[in-house]
Design a protein around this motif. Structure first.
Motif, PDB file in Angstrom:
ATOM      1  N   THR A 217       0.829  -1.208   0.000  1.00 43.98           N
ATOM      2  CA  THR A 217       0.000   0.000   0.000  1.00 43.98           C
ATOM      3  C   THR A 217       0.862   1.256   0.000  1.00 43.98           C
ATOM      4  N   ILE A 218       1.905   1.254   0.839  1.00 44.35           N
ATOM      5  CA  ILE A 218       2.822   2.395   0.870  1.00 44.35           C
ATOM      6  C   ILE A 218       3.469   2.594  -0.499  1.00 44.35           C
ATOM      7  N   PHE A 219       3.947   1.516  -1.099  1.00 37.88           N
ATOM      8  CA  PHE A 219       4.598   1.589  -2.409  1.00 37.88           C
ATOM      9  C   PHE A 219       3.648   2.135  -3.466  1.00 37.88           C
ATOM     10  N   THR A 220       2.403   1.656  -3.435  1.00 38.02           N
ATOM     11  CA  THR A 220       1.418   2.082  -4.429  1.00 38.02           C
ATOM     12  C   THR A 220       1.169   3.574  -4.360  1.00 38.02           C
ATOM     13  N   PHE A 221       1.015   4.104  -3.145  1.00 38.00           N
ATOM     14  CA  PHE A 221       0.720   5.520  -3.021  1.00 38.00           C
ATOM     15  C   PHE A 221       1.935   6.396  -3.295  1.00 38.00           C
ATOM     16  N   VAL A 222       3.116   5.904  -2.985  1.00 36.37           N
ATOM     17  CA  VAL A 222       4.324   6.657  -3.334  1.00 36.37           C
ATOM     18  C   VAL A 222       4.512   6.660  -4.845  1.00 36.37           C
ATOM     19  N   LYS A 223       4.308   5.506  -5.460  1.00 36.45           N
ATOM     20  CA  LYS A 223       4.469   5.380  -6.907  1.00 36.45           C
ATOM     21  C   LYS A 223       3.485   6.261  -7.661  1.00 36.45           C
ATOM     22  N   GLU A 224       2.239   6.304  -7.167  1.00 35.98           N
ATOM     23  CA  GLU A 224       1.209   7.092  -7.832  1.00 35.98           C
ATOM     24  C   GLU A 224       1.195   8.544  -7.357  1.00 35.98           C
ATOM     25  N   ARG A 225       2.119   8.865  -6.426  1.00 39.37           N
ATOM     26  CA  ARG A 225       2.301  10.227  -5.931  1.00 39.37           C
ATOM     27  C   ARG A 225       1.013  10.816  -5.348  1.00 39.37           C
TER      28      ARG A 225
ATOM     29  N   ASN B 153      -1.828  13.319  -0.578  1.00 43.86           N
ATOM     30  CA  ASN B 153      -3.003  14.145  -0.419  1.00 43.86           C
ATOM     31  C   ASN B 153      -3.836  13.576   0.715  1.00 43.86           C
ATOM     32  N   VAL B 154      -5.051  14.061   0.878  1.00 38.92           N
ATOM     33  CA  VAL B 154      -5.905  13.567   1.956  1.00 38.92           C
ATOM     34  C   VAL B 154      -6.127  12.064   1.831  1.00 38.92           C
ATOM     35  N   THR B 155      -6.388  11.610   0.609  1.00 37.24           N
ATOM     36  CA  THR B 155      -6.624  10.180   0.378  1.00 37.24           C
ATOM     37  C   THR B 155      -5.421   9.350   0.793  1.00 37.24           C
ATOM     38  N   GLY B 156      -4.262   9.710   0.273  1.00 36.82           N
ATOM     39  CA  GLY B 156      -3.054   8.967   0.593  1.00 36.82           C
ATOM     40  C   GLY B 156      -2.684   9.058   2.059  1.00 36.82           C
ATOM     41  N   LEU B 157      -2.787  10.258   2.618  1.00 34.14           N
ATOM     42  CA  LEU B 157      -2.445  10.444   4.028  1.00 34.14           C
ATOM     43  C   LEU B 157      -3.379   9.653   4.940  1.00 34.14           C
ATOM     44  N   PHE B 158      -4.652   9.613   4.600  1.00 32.70           N
ATOM     45  CA  PHE B 158      -5.616   8.855   5.405  1.00 32.70           C
ATOM     46  C   PHE B 158      -5.257   7.373   5.425  1.00 32.70           C
ATOM     47  N   LEU B 159      -4.992   6.810   4.254  1.00 32.84           N
ATOM     48  CA  LEU B 159      -4.685   5.386   4.183  1.00 32.84           C
ATOM     49  C   LEU B 159      -3.344   5.053   4.846  1.00 32.84           C
ATOM     50  N   VAL B 160      -2.339   5.882   4.582  1.00 37.07           N
ATOM     51  CA  VAL B 160      -1.025   5.633   5.185  1.00 37.07           C
ATOM     52  C   VAL B 160      -1.100   5.795   6.704  1.00 37.07           C
ATOM     53  N   PHE B 161      -1.813   6.827   7.156  1.00 34.89           N
ATOM     54  CA  PHE B 161      -1.947   7.065   8.597  1.00 34.89           C
ATOM     55  C   PHE B 161      -2.668   5.905   9.279  1.00 34.89           C
ATOM     56  N   THR B 162      -3.742   5.420   8.670  1.00 37.37           N
ATOM     57  CA  THR B 162      -4.473   4.299   9.274  1.00 37.37           C
ATOM     58  C   THR B 162      -3.623   3.037   9.294  1.00 37.37           C
TER      59      THR B 162
END
Length: 216
Positions: free
Chosen positions: A46-54, A57-66
């Motif tokens: 999940t971390i890799f996917t959101f870093v790769k897709e840059r 934002n709120v969406t990425g921060l919410f998922l990474v934070f959770t």
């Protein structure tokens, strides 16, 4: 990563690898550490996917934070059964948090849409203003309810399986969890499409003709 490949990677990192780690590792390192290790593939994927897709934002921060918060909860649990129960509580808390965002008129789904619009080239402030219009705003509340319902459903099913099978049912929990996630993703996807079409019909939002509008 296209949608077809995404499904296979989801299967691999959310079901296959975690299940194998649990199934093969529980007799070697014990239930607690096997469950803990089985969460690692999904976390890093999940971390890799959101870093790769840059998606910073709120969406990425919410998922990474959770993900980070859940990992901390897992590490502090101490044993397998406590960890699984804490995961149930954690998902209930997430569901309640999402419901609270509705009551304070800041439904999280709206900010997910703002992030998507930003990636399409629309300014965040313009999107927020548009999405707060009275005939559009309530739709984001319903979408947020669906997100909350997903967490609550996951919590209920995990609790039921834990009561029925105990820690030994963790492998079944992995499969059920992903099945429920996909089911809700389908419903949320349909809801998202309905909201998008409503916005598009009203404003032309997302039309190819708008590609030249102000960028980010």
């Amino acid at each position: 990563m296209n949608n077809k490949n995404r499904v296979w990677f989801d299967l691999l990192f959310y079901i296959v690898i975690p299940y194998l780690i649990w199934n093969q590792g529980k007799d070697i390192v014990g239930d607690y550490y096997a469950i803990l290790l089985s969460t690692a593939p999904a976390f890093f994927y999940t971390i890799f996917t959101f870093v790769k897709e840059r998606q910073f934002n709120v969406t990425g921060l919410f998922l990474v934070f959770t993900l980070l918060l859940r990992t901390i909860v897992d590490l502090l649990s101490g044993n397998a059964e406590t960890m699984l129960m804490n995961q149930v509580y954690f998902m209930v808390v997430l569901g309640v948090f999402l419901i609270i965002t509705i009551f304070v008129n800041k439904p999280l789904a709206l900010y997910f849409f703002v992030d998507t619009a930003y990636l399409m080239g629309y300014k965040r402030e313009d999107s927020r203003k548009l999405f707060h219009e009275k005939d559009i705003f309530p739709m984001f509340k319903w979408l947020t309810i669906l997100f909350a319902a997903r967490y609550i459903a996951l919590a209920i099913v995990k609790f039921w399986l834990l009561q029925k099978y105990g820690v030994e049912g963790y492998g079944t929990m992995i499969v059920f969890r992903q099945g429920i996630t996909w089911a809700f993703s389908l419903v949320i996807g349909i809801g998202t499409y309905i909201v998008f079409k409503k916005i598009q019909e009203k404003t032309g939002f997302g039309d190819a003709a708008d590609a030249s509008m102000d960028k980010k």
